[in-house]
Every structure is written in structure tokens, then in C-alpha cells.
Write a protein that holds these residues in place. Structure first.
Motif: not given
Length: 515
Positions: A247-257, A446-449
């Protein structure tokens, strides 16, 4: 006297040697070889524990209301567990949605003894519980007793139950997870008011206004929403290239957090929610709506569009007797961008540190996933009494005429597995199509694992979540204006430590991807 003692000693030694020669069976034994819901006939679903003649009682704590015939349903399950020699007897304890979080937190913080509970990663994450030191490490028990669990779950799902490389949870791989940006819309309502299928958010807003103005149902068809849990849903923004974690961390498919609340995605979500709130499409009392009230609204059928899926329309038939499983559509405003699979599953079973028998949870779920027969008995109940099988892996629940409820069943979304599940004949066809079939065009996030471990930032997690409920939720469901509220909200989040959390998340994610 010495002679008697000597004979007794010899007898004890012989009994010990005989006991040492016995081997307790591994529940599941071999890989189940289970595919497409067929029963496992090659693996051993039994788990005989010869160390005790009495089975271990597994107290499983879950949210919601107990089925009316819970005692009968569990009696059948426990008889099968005993016949299979699992050495476990299950007891279910239900707590209503409006007290679930509070009750569970008290049980965990006071060390109350129970053995398994349900985790919803998108409500309170497994990592959150692990960071409190509230969970038992199941890694050794999974290696010893969990062969069928591993066979029924892909690696991505198993990793959803891990924090810091340790298996703290047993995944429920019950559904395709790449579903966040869609909604369910009722085509019967579109037809009733002569409306075309919306293709943009603006068209949906216009159609919704028409429906709201002309609605003749018992209750106004506000979008079903629990305001205190709203953080700015995917449905309200057009950014289809990220996953929101914890509910707080945006993780883009480009790896941005990023801090999600500093992104354009959150801004857009809040502004669109504000439009709907001002137009009367969101309940003016949304911040006091409970999960039970939301569930009742979906069941009663007083709604037009829902940012989620519908599992059963039986209850809706009381108010809308002509409604059918064909009267629903999948609303997706971006069909060009591949859907993102955020993790293997959102739903997980965890074992509290207070459990005296943490292995019992692994043994039980391993038994559950060892055969179709076991799965059906616990999840669907007794065939002919609680459900009947239909063609094409479909089933029909047998409901009580007075209550409209199945006498006994257990929610598939809590403990189901896509390899064993039947599709419900009373569910919308679009639900069955999207939930119970793997989307082959979806891509892994990007962070699925990766699962965040918040043990080093427990204070910040608690403080930030407090501020999210206080100052973010009202913006996210449109009750307060974004432009006039965001600056103070971000200041409070930063004071609470959200930057520390984002940096910790980013560091752990980068480390995990290098391993």
C-alpha cells in the motif's frame, strides 16, 4: 528385585529399538503429479505420525462468518484426515470482518495459542507480520512434509510466502493475479438504461451518472468501497506499468521504486475519485463503510460497476431474479499493455510463533493438495449435500432455501489452488474466464519474486500505516481534495519515516535481484 529391574530394563530397550525401526510417512511423499485438477494417484497422501495416538488439533483462524453446518463439514474432513493417518484434526475459528484485524493483532501480540491464520497480502502483508517476529519459520517443515504443496504451486507462488529467504507462509495459488486494472460492469444495467459499453473513464462516469439518477433499486448503487482501506486504486488511474506493494511502494516495470503517494498515478487516482465523490457516485459515508457492508452490497446487487470480480450471483437473484451469469462484462480501458503479475498469490496461510505444533499446518495443507478428493471435501463440502459436480469442471453449490447459503463450504480465495478448483455455475462467466485461467500474455512484475522484510523498520511501518489511514484514505476515496491536502499528508508521511521505508525496500529488492 535386581532381577526384576534388569528384565524391565531389557524390555524397555527392546521397545525402543522396535520404535526406532518405524518410519513416519511424509505427507504427500512423492511429487503429486497433479495437473488440471485430476486426483493424485501416484503420491502418498497419508502422513502417519506414530509418536502419538492422538491427532494434533490445528486451530485455524480466518475472517468472515462460519457456515451454518460447520460442525458436520469438519466432522467429515477430520474423519478423512484420521483415515489417511495425517495426525492432524482441524478446528476453524471465524471472526467477523469488522473486528478481524484488531482481534488478530491482539492474539498475536499476547501470544495466544493457535496454529494457523489467513494472510491477505494486499490488506496486511506477510512481511508485516514477519517483521513483528510474529511468525514461525516453516522452512524445515516444508522440506519434510510439503511435497504436495510444492508440486501444486509454481516457484513464483512459493516465493510469495517467503521473507528473507525463509518460508513463513503457505501460498494459496487460487487465481490469476494479473487483474488489478480491470473492473466488472453489469450489462443488464447498461441494457436497462439503453447505455453503450463505456470505452473510457469519462464515458463510464457519464453512464454511471445516468444509472444513479434513474436507479430504482432498494439502495443507491455507489461503487462498492471500504474507504479506510482505499489508497488510490489502479482502476482510477491510467498508469499500467507499475505494481503497488504494501500500500505504499510504487515499483515500475523499469525497476524504479518510489513513494507511491508522490507519483502521478496516485494524484490521478485521487482526482478521479474526487470527481466521482462530488457527483454522488461514491457513498458520502464511505469512510465508515465496513467490509461486511461492502460484501452485502455486492450480494444484494445494488451496484453498477465494481473494481473487482464477483464470485456468485445467487444472492443477487433475490433482488434481480432475471439476472444470469452472462449479464456481466470485463471493463478494461487499456487492452494494449500486457497485464503485470505482481506476485504468485495475495492469499497465504501463516503460522503464529505461539503455535506448539507449527508442522501441523504444513501437514494439513499438504494433505489438502494431495488429491482432488481431499480438496473437494474441505473446500466444497459433501457431494450431494453441499454441491454437485457439472460438466467441464464446473460445479453448482446446493443452497439452503431459507438463507440462500451453502450449508458447508470454505472460501476458495483463502486456501484454493487453481489446479484443483471447479468453476461456479452461478458466477459471472467473465469471472471464471479471467480468474481461473492463466493469462499467457501477462508479464511478471519487476518485484514479483521479492517479499519485503520490514523487521529493521517496524516503527516506521507502524507510523506510516497510521498516517495512511488518517490522511491518505480520505484523499484516495475522494472525500477531501488532493491539491489542498497532499502537502500536509506528505509531510506527515515523511515524519513517520516513509523515506526510510522506500530506501529499505529499494535496497532489499536490488540485493534480491543480484542473488
Amino acid at each position: 528385585m535386581k532381577k526384576v529391574l534388569g528384565l524391565l530394563l531389557i524390555a524397555v530397550m527392546m521397545m525402543s529399538l522396535l520404535a526406532g525401526c518405524k518410519q513416519s510417512a511424509d505427507n504427500g511423499g512423492k511429487d503429486s503429479g497433479k495437473t488440471n485438477g485430476s486426483s493424485n494417484t501416484s503420491g502418498d497422501s497419508k502422513n502417519t505420525d506414530t509418536s502419538s495416538s492422538e491427532p494434533v488439533k490445528l486451530i485455524y483462524v480466518v475472517p468472515g462468518d462460519a457456515p451454518a453446518d460447520l460442525e458436520r463439514g469438519l466432522k467429515a474432513v477430520n474423519e478423512k484426515l484420521a483415515a489417511d493417518g495425517v495426525g492432524v484434526e482441524i478446528e476453524l475459528k471465524y471472526y467477523a470482518w469488522d473486528v478481524w484485524d484488531q482481534k488478530l493483532n491482539i492474539m498475536l501480540s499476547t501470544g495466544e495459542e493457535f496454529d494457523m491464520f489467513h494472510v491477505m497480502n494486499d490488506r496486511v502483508s506477510l512481511a508485516n507480520y514477519a517483521s513483528r517476529g510474529a511468525l514461525a519459520d516453516l522452512t524445515p517443515y516444508m522440506d519434510q512434509y510439503g511435497s504436495a504443496i510444492k508440486a501444486a504451486n509454481p516457484e513464483l507462488a512459493m516465493k510469495s510466502g517467503q521473507v528473507g529467504g525463509k518460508q513463513y507462509g503457505i501460498p494459496a495459488y487460487w487465481v490469476e493475479s494479473a487483474l488489478d486494472h480491470q473492473a466488472t460492469i453489469r450489462t443488464d444495467i447498461l441494457k436497462k438504461y439503453n447505455l453503450d459499453m463505456p470505452t473510457t473513464f469519462e464515458e463510464l462516469t457519464s453512464a454511471f451518472e445516468t444509472v444513479m439518477k434513474n436507479w430504482d433499486g432498494a439502495q443507491k448503487p455507489f461503487i462498492p468501497m471500504v474507504g479506510t482501506e482505499q489508497v488510490g486504486g489502479y482502476f482510477f488511474n491510467s498508469d499500467n506499468n507499475y505494481v503497488l506493494y504494501d500500500k505504499m511502494f510504487y515499483v515500475g516495470q523499469d525497476g524504479s521504486v518510489k513513494n507511491y503517494f508522490e507519483t502521478d498515478a496516485f494524484k490521478e487516482s485521487c482526482k478521479k475519485a474526487r470527481i466521482w465523490y462530488e457527483k454522488g457516485l461514491i457513498n458520502p459515508d464511505v469512510l465508515t463503510v465496513t467490509q461486511d457492508q461492502k460484501d452485502n452490497q455486492l450480494t444484494n446487487g445494488d451496484w453498477f460497476v465494481h473494481a473487482g470480480t464477483i464470485g456468485d450471483i445467487t444472492g443477487m437473484k433475490k433482488s434481480y431474479p432475471d439476472i444470469t451469469p452472462d449479464d456481466f462484462a470485463w471493463l478494461d480501458f487499456d487492452t494494449a499493455t500486457p497485464e503485470i503479475r505482481p506476485y504468485g498469490t495475495r492469499n497465504i496461510q501463516a503460522v503464529p510463533l505461539s503455535s506448539k505444533h507449527p508442522e501441523a499446518a504444513v501437514k494439513f495443507i499438504n494433505w489438502l493438495y494431495s488429491s482432488q478428493e481431499n480438496f473437494d471435501l474441505f473446500v466444497y463440502g459433501t457431494e450431494g449435500t453441499d454441491y454437485k459436480k457439472l460438466d467441464d469442471r464446473n460445479y453448482e453449490a446446493i443452497t439452503d432455501a431459507a438463507s440462500g447459503q451453502v450449508p458447508y463450504s470454505f472460501a476458495t480465495w483463502m486456501i484454493g489452488n487453481i489446479n484443483f478448483e471447479y468453476t461456479n455455475s452461478t458466477a459471472p462467466k467473465v469471472t471464471n474466464e479471467h480468474l481461473y485461467n492463466i493469462d499467457k500474455t501477462a508479464v511478471e512484475g519487476y518485484a514479483s519474486q521479492f517479499t519485503f522484510d520490514g523487521s529493521n523498520v517496524q516503527t516506521q511501518l507502524a507510523d506510516v500505516n497510521t498516517q495512511i489511514a488518517a490522511v491518505i484514505a480520505p484523499m484516495a476515496c475522494g472525500v477531501v481534495d488532493y491539491d489542498s491536502s497532499i502537502k500536509e499528508a506528505l509531510n506527515l508521511l515523511k515524519k513517520a519515516g516513509i523515506d526510510d521505508l522506500v530506501n529499505e525496500f529499494k535496497s532489499q529488492l536490488e540485493t534480491s535481484r543480484q542473488q
